[in-house]
Design a protein around this motif. Structure first.
Motif, PDB file in Angstrom:
ATOM      1  N   ILE A 117       0.976  -1.055   0.136  1.00  0.00           N
ATOM      2  CA  ILE A 117       0.159  -0.023  -0.003  1.00  0.00           C
ATOM      3  C   ILE A 117       0.825   1.115  -0.208  1.00  0.00           C
ATOM      4  O   ILE A 117       1.711   1.333   0.830  1.00  0.00           O
ATOM      5  N   ARG A 118       0.687   1.958  -0.854  1.00  0.00           N
ATOM      6  CA  ARG A 118       1.378   3.463  -1.041  1.00  0.00           C
ATOM      7  C   ARG A 118       0.450   4.561  -0.454  1.00  0.00           C
ATOM      8  O   ARG A 118      -0.287   4.999  -1.019  1.00  0.00           O
ATOM      9  N   THR A 119       1.148   5.128   0.685  1.00  0.00           N
ATOM     10  CA  THR A 119       0.388   5.980   1.234  1.00  0.00           C
ATOM     11  C   THR A 119       1.526   7.190   1.442  1.00  0.00           C
ATOM     12  O   THR A 119       1.878   7.281   2.679  1.00  0.00           O
ATOM     13  N   PRO A 120       2.111   8.020   0.599  1.00  0.00           N
ATOM     14  CA  PRO A 120       2.874   8.894   0.725  1.00  0.00           C
ATOM     15  C   PRO A 120       2.865   9.839   2.185  1.00  0.00           C
ATOM     16  O   PRO A 120       3.765  10.300   2.456  1.00  0.00           O
ATOM     17  N   ASP A 121       1.591  10.019   2.390  1.00  0.00           N
ATOM     18  CA  ASP A 121       1.581  11.111   3.351  1.00  0.00           C
ATOM     19  C   ASP A 121       1.512  10.354   4.736  1.00  0.00           C
ATOM     20  O   ASP A 121       1.324  10.951   5.689  1.00  0.00           O
ATOM     21  N   GLN A 122       1.917   8.827   4.826  1.00  0.00           N
ATOM     22  CA  GLN A 122       1.915   8.286   6.105  1.00  0.00           C
ATOM     23  C   GLN A 122       0.693   8.353   6.893  1.00  0.00           C
ATOM     24  O   GLN A 122       1.172   8.337   8.346  1.00  0.00           O
ATOM     25  N   ARG A 123      -0.351   8.354   6.526  1.00  0.00           N
ATOM     26  CA  ARG A 123      -1.491   8.559   7.449  1.00  0.00           C
ATOM     27  C   ARG A 123      -2.013   6.979   7.910  1.00  0.00           C
ATOM     28  O   ARG A 123      -1.489   5.982   7.205  1.00  0.00           O
ATOM     29  N   LEU A 124      -2.611   6.936   8.718  1.00  0.00           N
ATOM     30  CA  LEU A 124      -3.204   5.697   9.373  1.00  0.00           C
ATOM     31  C   LEU A 124      -4.037   4.895   8.411  1.00  0.00           C
ATOM     32  O   LEU A 124      -4.915   5.727   7.662  1.00  0.00           O
ATOM     33  N   ARG A 125      -3.995   3.647   8.106  1.00  0.00           N
ATOM     34  CA  ARG A 125      -4.921   2.841   7.072  1.00  0.00           C
ATOM     35  C   ARG A 125      -5.890   2.068   7.770  1.00  0.00           C
ATOM     36  O   ARG A 125      -5.626   1.544   8.883  1.00  0.00           O
ATOM     37  N   ILE A 126      -7.113   2.431   7.344  1.00  0.00           N
ATOM     38  CA  ILE A 126      -8.522   1.762   8.042  1.00  0.00           C
ATOM     39  C   ILE A 126      -8.913   0.709   6.967  1.00  0.00           C
ATOM     40  O   ILE A 126      -9.368   1.192   5.770  1.00  0.00           O
ATOM     41  N   PHE A 127      -8.663  -0.629   7.417  1.00  0.00           N
ATOM     42  CA  PHE A 127      -9.059  -1.702   6.305  1.00  0.00           C
ATOM     43  C   PHE A 127     -10.432  -1.958   6.735  1.00  0.00           C
ATOM     44  O   PHE A 127     -10.934  -2.318   7.643  1.00  0.00           O
ATOM     45  N   VAL A 128     -11.271  -1.866   5.396  1.00  0.00           N
ATOM     46  CA  VAL A 128     -12.636  -1.749   5.615  1.00  0.00           C
ATOM     47  C   VAL A 128     -13.187  -3.202   4.855  1.00  0.00           C
ATOM     48  O   VAL A 128     -12.920  -3.456   3.761  1.00  0.00           O
ATOM     49  N   SER A 129     -13.863  -3.980   5.729  1.00  0.00           N
ATOM     50  CA  SER A 129     -14.240  -5.607   5.117  1.00  0.00           C
ATOM     51  C   SER A 129     -15.690  -5.396   5.245  1.00  0.00           C
ATOM     52  O   SER A 129     -16.450  -4.930   6.110  1.00  0.00           O
ATOM     53  N   SER A 130     -16.156  -5.728   3.834  1.00  0.00           N
ATOM     54  CA  SER A 130     -17.683  -5.935   3.580  1.00  0.00           C
ATOM     55  C   SER A 130     -17.830  -6.688   2.453  1.00  0.00           C
ATOM     56  O   SER A 130     -16.857  -6.830   1.806  1.00  0.00           O
ATOM     57  N   THR A 131     -19.125  -7.158   2.136  1.00  0.00           N
ATOM     58  CA  THR A 131     -19.451  -7.689   0.793  1.00  0.00           C
ATOM     59  C   THR A 131     -19.681  -6.535  -0.169  1.00  0.00           C
ATOM     60  O   THR A 131     -19.918  -5.406   0.165  1.00  0.00           O
ATOM     61  N   LEU A 132     -19.585  -7.170  -1.219  1.00  0.00           N
ATOM     62  CA  LEU A 132     -19.736  -6.234  -2.559  1.00  0.00           C
ATOM     63  C   LEU A 132     -21.385  -6.301  -2.888  1.00  0.00           C
ATOM     64  O   LEU A 132     -21.761  -5.219  -3.586  1.00  0.00           O
ATOM     65  N   GLN A 133     -22.148  -7.160  -2.570  1.00  0.00           N
ATOM     66  CA  GLN A 133     -23.684  -7.068  -3.146  1.00  0.00           C
ATOM     67  C   GLN A 133     -24.368  -6.189  -2.158  1.00  0.00           C
ATOM     68  O   GLN A 133     -25.636  -6.166  -2.398  1.00  0.00           O
ATOM     69  N   GLU A 134     -24.121  -5.725  -1.153  1.00  0.00           N
ATOM     70  CA  GLU A 134     -24.782  -4.824  -0.204  1.00  0.00           C
ATOM     71  C   GLU A 134     -24.011  -3.819   0.480  1.00  0.00           C
ATOM     72  O   GLU A 134     -22.969  -3.653   0.257  1.00  0.00           O
ATOM     73  N   LEU A 135     -24.813  -2.900   1.091  1.00  0.00           N
ATOM     74  CA  LEU A 135     -24.188  -2.021   2.040  1.00  0.00           C
ATOM     75  C   LEU A 135     -23.409  -0.892   1.219  1.00  0.00           C
ATOM     76  O   LEU A 135     -22.347  -0.143   1.745  1.00  0.00           O
ATOM     77  N   ALA A 136     -23.704  -0.560  -0.140  1.00  0.00           N
ATOM     78  CA  ALA A 136     -23.112   0.480  -0.899  1.00  0.00           C
ATOM     79  C   ALA A 136     -23.099   1.896  -0.162  1.00  0.00           C
ATOM     80  O   ALA A 136     -22.149   2.475  -0.147  1.00  0.00           O
ATOM     81  N   ALA A 137     -24.320   2.231   0.316  1.00  0.00           N
ATOM     82  CA  ALA A 137     -24.413   3.651   0.920  1.00  0.00           C
ATOM     83  C   ALA A 137     -23.490   3.525   2.126  1.00  0.00           C
ATOM     84  O   ALA A 137     -23.207   4.641   2.754  1.00  0.00           O
TER      85      ALA A 137
END
Length: 881
Positions: free
Chosen positions: A7-27
């Protein structure tokens, strides 16, 4: 070579891994992303790439590089891939490192929850490493995510203080930080060798590397990937300069300044500010789409000469032909990579698409027919929802042999791409092709409302009191047609929070404009485009002065390139009245964003056109060209011109314009070697009355600040404090953050000069945090300088020096020149410099110049947290001069 999955985040900010399915919860995913980005953290979201089941090694690598695991669950368990026992959703949770904090959110009610998900949630609920909460709406989820992340960070890093809110340091980081590299939503395919070779060229001392090749070959994506890989070798990282919307070579320095956070104040040449900002930086700069501004090549070599630590990577369809340029030709993708790209992009529209023995030859044939051109492959893959690979190949073979119109003089691969675009458009309905052509007038993206307006020549009914993004009814047919363009990959959708935005790749936009020109509609559609932003500016003018100010500053920033395009059209048409009106309505935005210098060039063009200008237009033009020069007016000419402009505003019945001009006039009267205090007081009393009579609370609060400055110069300190306090109360009642930071800063000086050091400390701290939240480097520099005086009075040599050095560096790198007009901190530093501590102070100032914005803000707020017992006594406080 580093793994492609880093993962490239040149600003060195904290990364939040978001886990969810693709078929729902778009909003809900959009709400989560907004909440994370509001805290200026980096969301890691696989669903953005439309990958239904990413490889385990890929999300394992991302999990290992993330700082927080965030799970979203409702009813679906997710797809279980062949040869797998669990879905990607459960696998992500299983692979989450033990030491990673886990924030889990479950939507309710859930009437049809799949049994496997119920089992997973039962297991998660029993896991004492996880925080587990329920929610019902996306809005509620966003609030929970933002609050929980803020609390988590405060607990883990123990850096919160009474004056430091969760979004202060995060917003502070963007005050002067450059425009870091974009994060593409999809993975780069087949370019590992190219990235490695470009890295070797940089390592070998190449300081100007041009990635050249035809449009659509993938230069931009490759440049971003190569810069990401190389950025660790540059102390100041890498920045991205998007030149897509720049068509005038003379504006390239301004675009670079904007990307670097250097203010175009108009009172000094932008190149001069850039040299000052870059001379001590070790930085990699990526300049994208340079082919349309080739005459600006010498500006690049001038910057490279002046800044020895600067290197550049340029993307262009043609070489720059300047000194020190080294070229790297970007070629087509190899066959295997072309097929991989086709499959990945096909997944975006048909998640279950796979290569099979029956379709492998057809897919390879499609990629070969498209010459390995990435954009052409993406356009073709977007049709896989309705065409099989064999059907696609047949249609491409037939169409590409006959579609040659308008492109015979182009290189062969460029012809292939352009014919692919035309083939894609011929699969559209007539209204969809018409819409695509009209969307070509936009620069830097557009909203649904803007698309509807230009599609109908601005004929839709409007409601000036409605939200500017939703105030124009979006016709159902327009929505359908726009969705078809998105499905065809001719238009991209990039949601900004809960507001969808759309954009086109440069070569697609170029094709669209050609169609608009050929149809004879270009002028009419550009006029509709300009009218949309004129109408919008009338609404935004008021929003910028109220409690939604920060939100609207961000919204207008999204439209910056469109505003420029509208101004260029109006100026090019000699429509001086509408050009001046558009500029004047957005004065507050130009000021806060550091773009007054650019507006000055627009108004200079009107003044120098040799044509008669309406009195009101002339007043606006003079205001913009003179107000930025008020602080250096040795012969009084600026004050004279502003006086005339104020009189013209009066004669044309624009009391707010007159009142605003009087503020600049008063500042000019105060800035000279022999300030005219009596006249400045008279000018500002009239200004305040005008603002009051028109109900302009923002203006009245600004007038009170200038009246307070007059009182300071007259040594009427109690009167000054009273005026500043009244101004602060006005701004806070309106939710006006810009006015609040100005009033708080000035009130701090009045408090300090009266000996109330503790109150001064609080006021300066408020100015710092508010400026940081606004992304306003000018205000932040002033706030830091106020804290310099407070630290000096407390005898803290190191902190005073650190903050002074940070403020100086901030001014240099932001192109701010008029600081001495508004700050008094140097007198407090001089009390230290004249004693035995001068060497410690010099060393601290030098060290302070190296602080990041975040570090400087944190140190200022540490000073703000001092206890009253450490305050200086009133007799120690220097008086105003």
């Amino acid at each position: 070579m580093r793994s492609a999955h880093v993962i490239r985040t040149p600003d060195q900010r904290l990364r939040i891994f978001v886990s969810s399915t693709l078929q729902e919860l778009a909003a809900e995913r959009r709400a989560t992303r907004t909440a994370i980005e509001r805290l200026h953290l980096a969301p890691v979201m696989f669903e953005l790439g439309a990958r239904p089941h990413p490889p385990r090694e890929l999300y394992r690598a991302y999990l290992e590089q993330s700082d927080v695991f965030l799970g979203l669950y409702w009813e679906r368990y997710g797809w279980v891939a062949p040869d797998e026992e669990v879905s990607g959703l459960e696998d992500e949770y299983n692979l989450c490192p033990d030491d990673l904090p886990r924030l889990l959110y479950v939507k309710s009610p859930a009437e049809n929850r799949e049994p496997k998900l119920t089992g997973l949630l039962n297991r998660i609920r029993d896991d004492d490493r996880a925080a587990y909460k329920y929610f019902e709406t996306p809005k509620e989820l966003a609030r929970l995510v933002e609050a929980d992340l803020a609390t988590l960070l405060a607990e883990r890093f123990e850096q919160s203080q009474a004056l430091l809110h969760a979004d202060v340091l995060s917003d502070a980081d963007r005050v002067i930080e450059p425009a870091r590299l974009p994060r593409p939503l999809t993975e780069l395919v087949g370019r590992d060798d190219d990235v490695a070779e470009i890295g070797r060229m940089l390592d070998a001392g190449g300081r100007l590397i041009t990635l050249n090749g035809p449009g659509g070959i993938g230069k931009s994506r490759l440049a971003i990937a190569a810069a990401n890989a190389a950025s660790p070798a540059f102390a100041d990282g890498a920045v991205f300069v998007d030149l897509t919307a720049v068509h005038d070579a003379g504006r390239v320095p301004n675009a670079i300044a904007q990307a670097l956070g250097v203010r175009d104040t108009g009172d000094a040449p932008v190149m001069e500010n850039l040299v000052t900002a870059l001379h001590d930086r070790h930085l990699l700069m990526v300049l994208d789409n340079f082919e349309q501004v080739l005459p600006a090549g010498p500006d690049l070599t001038a910057l490279l000469t002046a800044a020895p630590g600067l290197s550049m990577m340029v993307t262009s369809r043609v070489l720059l032909r300047v000194t020190a340029e080294r070229s790297y030709e970007v070629g087509p993708l190899p066959e295997r990579s072309s097929v991989d790209l086709f499959v990945e992009r096909a997944h975006a529209v048909k998640p279950d698409f796979e290569i099979t023995p029956d379709n492998t030859d057809a897919v390879a044939g499609v990629c070969a027919a498209l010459d390995g051109m990435p954009l052409a492959i993406e356009l073709a893959a977007a049709r896989i929802r309705v065409l099989s690979p064999a059907d696609l190949l047949e249609r491409l073979d037939r169409r590409l042999t006959v579609l040659v119109g308008g492109s015979r003089d182009l290189p062969e691969r460029q012809q292939t791409l352009r014919r692919t675009i035309e083939w894609s458009t011929q699969l559209l309905e007539e209204d969809q092709r018409r819409l695509l052509a009209r969307l070509g007038v936009f620069e830097g993206g557009f909203t649904l409302a803007a698309a509807e307006f230009v599609a109908s020549d601005g004929g839709a009914d409007t409601d000036s009191d409605a939200d500017a993004d939703n105030g124009y009814p979006v016709d159902a047919d327009i929505l359908t047609d726009l969705a078809a363009l998105v499905d065809s990959s001719l238009v991209s959708q990039h949601d900004r929070g809960d507001r969808p935005r759309f954009s086109m790749q440069a070569i697609v936009r170029e094709y669209a404009r050609e169609q608009l020109w050929d149809s004879g509609d270009l002028h009419r559609v550009r006029d509709a485009h300009a009218r949309f932003y004129l109408d919008r500016s009338a609404h935004v003018e008021q929003e910028l002065k109220g409690e939604r100010q920060r939100e609207w500053l961000g919204r207008i920033s999204d439209e910056r390139d469109n505003l420029r395009a509208a101004e260029r059209y109006l100026l090019g048409s000699g429509d001086w009245d509408r050009a001046a009106t558009l500029a004047f309505r957005l004065y507050l935005y130009w000021w806060v964003s550091g773009l007054l210098g650019e507006v000055r060039t627009w108004m200079d063009e009107a003044l120098n056109a040799g044509e008669h200008l309406d009195d009101h237009t002339w007043a606006i033009a003079v205001y913009f060209t003179r107000t930025i020069m008020f602080w250096k007016d040795p012969d009084g000419s600026v004050a004279a011109d502003l006086t005339e402009a104020a009189e013209l505003f009066h004669r044309t019945n624009d009391p707010e314009g007159e009142a605003l001009t009087r503020i600049s006039l008063a500042l000019a009267l105060l800035a000279g070697e022999t300030p005219d205090l009596e006249r400045a007081e008279e000018v500002m009393q009239v200004s305040r009355r005008l603002f009051h009579e028109t109900g302009n609370i923002w203006g009245e609060s600004m007038a009170l600040v200038i009246l307070g400055r007059v009182s300071l110069r007259e040594q009427k300190l109690e009167q000054a404090r009273s005026r500043f306090e009244e101004s602060l109360a006005f701004t806070q009642s309106q939710g006006d953050a810009v006015g609040e930071r100005v009033a708080a800063y000035h009130l701090g000086w009045a408090q300090l000069m009266l000996g109330d050091v503790d109150d001064a400390r609080k006021d300066f701290a408020l100015s710092v945090t508010t400026s940081a939240g606004l992304g306003h480097p000018e205000g932040l520099a002033y706030g830091l300088e106020g804290m310099v005086a407070v630290a000096a009075l407390a005898g803290d040599v190191e902190r005073a020096g650190h903050l002074a050095g940070a403020a100086r560096a901030l001014r240099e790198r932001s192109g701010l020149h008029n600081g001495p007009t508004f700050t008094f901190h140097q007198a407090y530093l001089d009390t230290i410099a004249g004693g035995s501590d001068h060497e410690r102070l010099d060393a601290a100032i030098t060290a302070g110049r190296e602080l990041t914005v975040e570090q400087a803000v944190a140190e200022a707020l540490e000073e703000a947290a001092r206890t009253p017992s450490t305050s200086a006594q009133p007799q120690d406080v220097p008086r105003a001069q």
